[in-house]
Design an enzyme around this catalytic site. Structure first.
Site, PDB file in Angstrom:
ATOM      1  N   TYR A  64       0.581  -1.218   0.223  1.00 11.91           N
ATOM      2  CA  TYR A  64       0.222  -0.038  -0.209  1.00 11.91           C
ATOM      3  C   TYR A  64       0.602   1.037  -0.109  1.00 11.91           C
ATOM      4  O   TYR A  64       1.406   1.458   1.489  1.00 11.91           O
ATOM      5  CB  TYR A  64      -0.650  -0.054   0.969  1.00 11.91           C
ATOM      6  CG  TYR A  64      -1.667  -0.987   1.165  1.00 11.91           C
ATOM      7  CD1 TYR A  64      -2.517  -1.998   0.453  1.00 11.91           C
ATOM      8  CD2 TYR A  64      -2.623  -0.916   2.585  1.00 11.91           C
ATOM      9  CE1 TYR A  64      -3.244  -2.511   0.507  1.00 11.91           C
ATOM     10  CE2 TYR A  64      -4.007  -2.282   2.710  1.00 11.91           C
ATOM     11  CZ  TYR A  64      -4.091  -3.227   1.845  1.00 11.91           C
ATOM     12  OH  TYR A  64      -4.890  -3.758   1.872  1.00 11.91           O
ATOM     13  N   SER A  79     -21.628   3.879  -0.382  1.00 13.03           N
ATOM     14  CA  SER A  79     -21.837   5.109   1.025  1.00 13.03           C
ATOM     15  C   SER A  79     -22.826   6.334   1.006  1.00 13.03           C
ATOM     16  O   SER A  79     -22.796   6.759   1.668  1.00 13.03           O
ATOM     17  CB  SER A  79     -20.645   5.837   0.727  1.00 13.03           C
ATOM     18  OG  SER A  79     -20.295   6.106  -0.467  1.00 13.03           O
ATOM     19  N   ARG A 100     -15.954  -0.372  -2.469  1.00 10.27           N
ATOM     20  CA  ARG A 100     -15.233   1.435  -2.628  1.00 10.27           C
ATOM     21  C   ARG A 100     -16.201   2.133  -2.871  1.00 10.27           C
ATOM     22  O   ARG A 100     -15.717   3.493  -3.767  1.00 10.27           O
ATOM     23  CB  ARG A 100     -14.642   0.466  -3.906  1.00 10.27           C
ATOM     24  CG  ARG A 100     -13.912  -0.821  -3.779  1.00 10.27           C
ATOM     25  CD  ARG A 100     -13.093  -0.893  -4.509  1.00 10.27           C
ATOM     26  NE  ARG A 100     -12.510  -2.456  -4.580  1.00 10.27           N
ATOM     27  CZ  ARG A 100     -12.774  -3.580  -4.575  1.00 10.27           C
ATOM     28  NH1 ARG A 100     -14.407  -3.471  -4.808  1.00 10.27           N
ATOM     29  NH2 ARG A 100     -11.861  -4.758  -4.417  1.00 10.27           N
ATOM     30  N   GLY A 101     -16.785   2.530  -1.871  1.00 11.00           N
ATOM     31  CA  GLY A 101     -17.818   3.738  -1.588  1.00 11.00           C
ATOM     32  C   GLY A 101     -19.146   3.896  -2.693  1.00 11.00           C
ATOM     33  O   GLY A 101     -19.880   4.718  -2.001  1.00 11.00           O
ATOM     34  N   LEU A 149     -18.822  -1.517   1.819  1.00 10.96           N
ATOM     35  CA  LEU A 149     -19.086  -0.572   0.753  1.00 10.96           C
ATOM     36  C   LEU A 149     -18.527   0.078  -0.537  1.00 10.96           C
ATOM     37  O   LEU A 149     -19.234   0.927  -1.284  1.00 10.96           O
ATOM     38  CB  LEU A 149     -19.481   1.173   1.715  1.00 10.96           C
ATOM     39  CG  LEU A 149     -19.478   0.980   3.146  1.00 10.96           C
ATOM     40  CD1 LEU A 149     -18.474   2.719   3.952  1.00 10.96           C
ATOM     41  CD2 LEU A 149     -20.797   1.347   3.464  1.00 10.96           C
TER      42      LEU A 149
END
Length: 318
Positions: A46, A202, A198-199, A196
């Site tokens: 990451y 959301s 990846r949004g 979620l």
């Protein structure tokens, strides 16, 4: 405080979703720990090591026994950040672990796992090397990520697998057919990422951010996105009736699938974390679950969860 049902995924604090704020990221980690979140998930790739260095700063001064570090290894990146393969050989594993321990500034990793299955290395060899590192005191538990039921069985026969990290959400339910039953048979837990999507679930995502890898993902492209946003709108109506946000409802749904499942939330700010936390107290009735299923039926999402080339690396589909 609830310390079981929510983990903090730190990937978005370093790359993948566009620009980040270092001080806000650190404050978010602190807020999560203070709220009783004890699981912190990262990967040595990451930000090409950036994320581990960030977490080292955020965790400095904290009691080492007060949090659980889950670290993925094996994904290879070139200097321009491109993913260029997987290496889960025992010697490579020990090398990766050495660097992670130093970047994180800790003497052990709680759960160590290959990020993806290395087709060139038997899983028995990889988890056997993790077992060696457990015996040596550098690792506490072995984990897996994005593998199928057969691979879990083979790995678990070598050393107990603590948990499988895998995508699981209202619109990513491929684990339900074979993987979840196998995990429950063996007593292996689940850390569910992408709860979620990846949004997408959301209620906050909007297109156009430079450097956001969602721009390349099928579910966020063209007509797929339009169709998927209609699912989000249907879910929002259920959330409004329940008196919660879409994000809280989506998180609570994953948590409601079993006490052996820990949702991992990729909150990059204290604001998003504060929105996610109340999901832990959200009780979903049978009627609520039926309404959610009606709004977002299994298999209703359009598009794969990763680009085609990356889907080949997964043990489980959508």
């Amino acid at each position: 405080m609830n310390t079981r049902t929510l983990g903090l995924g730190a990937m978005g604090m370093s790359d993948a979703y566009g620009p980040t704020d270092r001080s806000e990221s650190i404050a978010t980690v602190h807020a999560a720990l203070d709220a009783g979140v004890t699981l912190i998930d990262t990967g040595d790739f990451y930000g090409s090591g950036h994320n581990e260095l960030l977490l080292a700063e955020a965790l400095r001064g904290r009691d080492r026994d007060s949090y659980v570090l889950s670290v993925k290894f094996g994904a290879l990146r070139s200097p321009d950040g491109a993913m260029v393969g997987v290496d889960a050989r025992p010697a490579a594993l020990k090398n990766f672990l050495n660097y992670s321990l130093n970047r994180l500034g800790v003497d052990h990793i709680d759960v160590y796992r290959p990020a993806r299955l290395d087709p060139a290395v038997p899983i028995e060899d990889t988890v056997g090397a993790i077992k060696d590192m457990i015996d040596a005191g550098y690792v506490r538990h072995a984990g897996l990520s994005e593998v199928n039921a057969e691979t879990v069985r083979r790995a678990h026969a070598v050393t107990p697998i603590a948990d499988l990290q895998i995508e699981y959400s209202l619109i990513s339910r491929g684990v339900e057919a074979e993987v979840l039953p196998t995990l429950r048979e063996l007593g292996v837990g689940v850390t569910a990422y992408g709860v979620l999507s990846r949004g997408l679930l959301s209620g906050h995502w909007s297109p156009g951010n430079a450097g956001d890898h969602r721009n390349m993902m099928p579910r966020f492209s063209g007509e797929n996105l339009s169709d998927n946003m209609r699912l989000v709108d249907a879910l929002r109506r259920v959330a409004d009736a329940k008196g919660c946000t879409v994000a809280q409802l989506a998180i609570a749904w994953v948590a409601a699938q079993g006490a052996d499942i820990v949702p991992v939330i990729g909150a990059r700010t204290r604001e998003r974390l504060a929105e996610a936390l109340p999901a832990l107290a959200l009780e979903l009735t049978a009627d609520d679950l039926a309404e959610i299923e009606k709004a977002v039926p299994a298999g209703s999402a359009k598009g794969d969860r990763y680009p085609t080339a990356m889907m080949a690396d997964l043990g489980v589909g959508n």
